[in-house]
Scaffold this active site. Sequence first.
Site, PDB file in Angstrom:
ATOM      1  N   CYS A   1       0.873  -1.225   0.072  1.00  0.00           N
ATOM      2  CA  CYS A   1       0.100  -0.008   0.033  1.00  0.00           C
ATOM      3  C   CYS A   1       0.935   1.251   0.104  1.00  0.00           C
ATOM      4  O   CYS A   1       0.718   1.922  -0.966  1.00  0.00           O
ATOM      5  CB  CYS A   1      -1.018   0.060   1.234  1.00  0.00           C
ATOM      6  SG  CYS A   1      -1.031  -1.598   2.303  1.00  0.00           S
TER       7      CYS A   1
ATOM      8  N   ARG B   1       6.784 -11.116   5.807  1.00  0.00           N
ATOM      9  CA  ARG B   1       6.470 -10.585   7.115  1.00  0.00           C
ATOM     10  C   ARG B   1       6.964 -11.790   8.054  1.00  0.00           C
ATOM     11  O   ARG B   1       7.037 -12.987   7.598  1.00  0.00           O
ATOM     12  CB  ARG B   1       4.962 -10.854   7.307  1.00  0.00           C
ATOM     13  CG  ARG B   1       4.229  -9.760   6.504  1.00  0.00           C
ATOM     14  CD  ARG B   1       2.785  -9.715   6.495  1.00  0.00           C
ATOM     15  NE  ARG B   1       2.324  -8.661   5.412  1.00  0.00           N
ATOM     16  CZ  ARG B   1       1.028  -8.552   5.143  1.00  0.00           C
ATOM     17  NH1 ARG B   1       0.228  -9.401   5.747  1.00  0.00           N
ATOM     18  NH2 ARG B   1       0.735  -7.422   4.558  1.00  0.00           N
TER      19      ARG B   1
ATOM     20  N   GLN C   1       0.850 -11.290  -2.849  1.00  0.00           N
ATOM     21  CA  GLN C   1      -0.363 -10.845  -3.015  1.00  0.00           C
ATOM     22  C   GLN C   1      -0.787 -10.308  -4.228  1.00  0.00           C
ATOM     23  O   GLN C   1      -0.443  -9.539  -4.778  1.00  0.00           O
ATOM     24  CB  GLN C   1      -0.495  -9.320  -2.043  1.00  0.00           C
ATOM     25  CG  GLN C   1      -0.246  -9.712  -0.363  1.00  0.00           C
ATOM     26  CD  GLN C   1      -0.514  -8.527   0.382  1.00  0.00           C
ATOM     27  OE1 GLN C   1       0.123  -7.353  -0.039  1.00  0.00           O
ATOM     28  NE2 GLN C   1      -1.235  -8.615   1.364  1.00  0.00           N
TER      29      GLN C   1
ATOM     30  N   ASP D   1      -2.384  -7.953  -5.205  1.00  0.00           N
ATOM     31  CA  ASP D   1      -2.848  -6.803  -4.389  1.00  0.00           C
ATOM     32  C   ASP D   1      -3.345  -5.670  -5.478  1.00  0.00           C
ATOM     33  O   ASP D   1      -2.932  -5.630  -6.699  1.00  0.00           O
ATOM     34  CB  ASP D   1      -1.637  -6.003  -3.751  1.00  0.00           C
ATOM     35  CG  ASP D   1      -2.074  -5.518  -2.585  1.00  0.00           C
ATOM     36  OD1 ASP D   1      -3.305  -5.352  -2.422  1.00  0.00           O
ATOM     37  OD2 ASP D   1      -1.133  -5.061  -1.933  1.00  0.00           O
TER      38      ASP D   1
ATOM     39  N   HIS E   1      -4.819  -1.167  -5.039  1.00  0.00           N
ATOM     40  CA  HIS E   1      -5.440  -0.309  -4.437  1.00  0.00           C
ATOM     41  C   HIS E   1      -6.251   0.709  -5.170  1.00  0.00           C
ATOM     42  O   HIS E   1      -5.844   1.159  -6.365  1.00  0.00           O
ATOM     43  CB  HIS E   1      -4.237   0.566  -3.530  1.00  0.00           C
ATOM     44  CG  HIS E   1      -3.553  -0.295  -2.742  1.00  0.00           C
ATOM     45  ND1 HIS E   1      -2.571  -1.132  -2.900  1.00  0.00           N
ATOM     46  CD2 HIS E   1      -4.020  -0.460  -1.621  1.00  0.00           C
ATOM     47  CE1 HIS E   1      -2.201  -1.798  -1.958  1.00  0.00           C
ATOM     48  NE2 HIS E   1      -2.897  -1.516  -1.013  1.00  0.00           N
TER      49      HIS E   1
ATOM     50  N   LYS F   1     -12.740  -4.504   7.527  1.00  0.00           N
ATOM     51  CA  LYS F   1     -12.599  -5.204   6.091  1.00  0.00           C
ATOM     52  C   LYS F   1     -13.676  -6.410   5.950  1.00  0.00           C
ATOM     53  O   LYS F   1     -14.357  -6.698   6.696  1.00  0.00           O
ATOM     54  CB  LYS F   1     -11.309  -5.797   6.188  1.00  0.00           C
ATOM     55  CG  LYS F   1     -10.894  -6.964   7.302  1.00  0.00           C
ATOM     56  CD  LYS F   1      -9.433  -7.450   7.131  1.00  0.00           C
ATOM     57  CE  LYS F   1      -9.321  -8.165   8.397  1.00  0.00           C
ATOM     58  NZ  LYS F   1      -8.256  -9.298   8.131  1.00  0.00           N
TER      59      LYS F   1
ATOM     60  N   HIS G   1      -8.305  -1.319  -0.318  1.00  0.00           N
ATOM     61  CA  HIS G   1      -7.394  -2.404  -0.419  1.00  0.00           C
ATOM     62  C   HIS G   1      -7.983  -3.732  -0.574  1.00  0.00           C
ATOM     63  O   HIS G   1      -9.075  -4.126  -0.303  1.00  0.00           O
ATOM     64  CB  HIS G   1      -6.463  -2.743   0.874  1.00  0.00           C
ATOM     65  CG  HIS G   1      -5.820  -1.625   1.617  1.00  0.00           C
ATOM     66  ND1 HIS G   1      -4.686  -1.412   1.841  1.00  0.00           N
ATOM     67  CD2 HIS G   1      -6.379  -0.430   2.294  1.00  0.00           C
ATOM     68  CE1 HIS G   1      -4.293  -0.331   2.455  1.00  0.00           C
ATOM     69  NE2 HIS G   1      -5.395   0.109   2.929  1.00  0.00           N
TER      70      HIS G   1
END
Length: 646
Positions: free
Chosen positions: A338, A367, A385, A387, A389, A473, A519
């Site tokens: 992000c 992580r 991910q 991912d 945005h 979320k 997200h």
Amino acid sequence: MVKITFPDNREKEYKKGSTGFDIAQSIHPRLAKEALSVTVNGELWDMRRPIDMDSSIRFHKWEDEEGKHAFWHSSAHLMAEAIESIYPGTKFGIGPAIEQGFYYDVDPGDDIVLTDADLPKIEQKMLELARTKETYTRREVSKKEALDYFKKKDDEYKLELINELEDGTISFYSQGVFTDLCRGPHLPNTESIKAIKLLSIAGAYWRGDETRKQMTRVYGITFPKKSMLDEYLLLLEEAKKRDHRKIGKELELFTFSQKVGQGLPLWLPKGAQLRERLENFLKKVQKDYGYLPVITPHIGNKDLYVTSGHYEKYGKDSFQPIKTPSENEEFLLKPMNCPHHCEIYKSKPRSYKDMPVRLAEFGTVYRYEQSGELHGLTRVRGFTQDDAHIFCRPDQLKEEFIKVIDIVFLIFKSLNFSDFITQISLRDPEDGEKYIGSNENWEKSESAIIEACNEKGLDTQIEYGEAAFYGPKLDFIVKDAIGRKWQLGTIQVDYNLPERFELEYIGSDNKRHRPVMIHRAPFGSMERFVAVLIEHTAGKFPLWLTPDQVVLLPVSEKYVDYAKKVFSFLNNSDIRTLIDDRNEKVGKKIRDNELKKIPYLLIVGEKEVADNSVSVRRQGVGDKGNMSLEEFKTLIEKEIKSETQI
RNA sequence: GCCGAUGUAGCUCAGUUGGUCAGAGCAGCUGAUUUGUAAUCAGCAGGCCGUGGGUUCGAAUCCCUCCAUCGGCUCCA
């Protein structure tokens, strides 16, 4: 007399103080025998508890959740009794029924360590006690009496529980010599517990708090019939064969290396191909939905994460900063995409006409998960991910959110994920410390999600305290082979990062405005999604996705040349094909390739050479007969088309 | 990170109380066989028994450290 109302709205008078058992008996002796608990005015009761007022009631047999619940909860008490008799002085925490069976948290004292080896002994004792047909008797007690009882037993766990209860709401249940604090309901007696299996033993923090004492949790399951237990254990065995870690190894999809590091998956060629196909599929969908691809580096300056707030929240528990020759310069392996995407948004001025801006990246993040948390591909330390945005105007939020829900559904549907839970994760109202951002923004975000879900008619469950620290979320959760839940897709509304990064757009009023950020990751992560996909398909992937679609099996070396001819035909038709030209019998080749779960096995020998055809065998199905190359090609193409048409 | 269990060839596993216990099947390699819908035969090669220490005349086996894996707990941006 009391008036009893049945689920079909029939009413009947019974003597005051009649029990559920008496009433069931009056309907049919069989019902009295089979009913395990009864709902009285919306409250779950024992079959033997006297009913003193007009009530509506519903009986629960083994087939109902409530029936099983009473059965397993009673089994937990039985286990506690057995444990207490073998290990006198054991203290007890909580012992509830769960989805499949029950557990009890026990503290047998500091010098006693329970291990798997002790389970059969406890099982034996339970069976022994069950056969004595001990009755479960309920007794309402005063808070004082309850406290006195457990003070005498010196059980600080029960004392803590009782202290939190209101006087007048406390009940004890006893069977044999064992008495427990319990709300119930329970079975009439232990007789119906015929088959018992204690499954495992584990540590569990008292009250789920890792700063408190770790107790010993014993998991078990019981059944009214031995055959049901056998069936359950068989099912469990079968489910374990679908474990993605096992299949991943067998099908050479991924591996781990101690040298590379724990929790860092290595994708093998076949797994990489599978993953790439999934990625391409989503990329195509995203293109249709107006997403723009971006690529960002694997590291980012520490300041980036100080700005986002992630450093403060997770810095200590993350991979530690990377130093550079230059002093005071530190980088972090990126734990999320992000902040990078925020900087891309900021790279030029944005107009309200540009909105929404949807930036997508298959972003690999790192992580430092706790070592005990790592689990195959479902919980790793380096993962990718899917991912994106979405930066949008507040008035676009709901529409954008709904579009993301559509994408998730599209993906799930096209991969036959029908059995999933949608969960809205909100703040823990008790714990404001955990979250960043203003109350107002949180309220806006939370209601946006709830509204979008309502609009889509989603059957969601709301969990408080499950939100991310920066926003609420919507999660899509599926179960693995043995019923463990994993979060896959996620959609999050965020008012905080735009503020922290001071993101802006120029509105139609020629003034600066703050965008809202969504997200989202439909797969969640490629690693976890592939893991769950493996467990759902047992490694038999849909044809469009599977690494190898067809394998050619020449009957003998004499036909290898023909097989090569067929191979190049299929290869030219974009059908992923292998030749098994080993010097082995056909039966052997069929067996080996069936085990590799290759969807189509083509046998070629004298016959096929003669009429330019192939003999088709479908994995797991069998011989589909002889057909021409063109016919086979059409068969494959049709199947793929039907799979990818959504 | 915590509790408990486990760790023997590429894979799946056997190795009784410490003393020819370093084994089997599959996979691999070599040869024979030329095969028709779920395992052809024979031979060969494969391991510092997770790592490091200790006990012992002697350790895969007993003890300790660490690492990894498994089942849970906690955590999951």
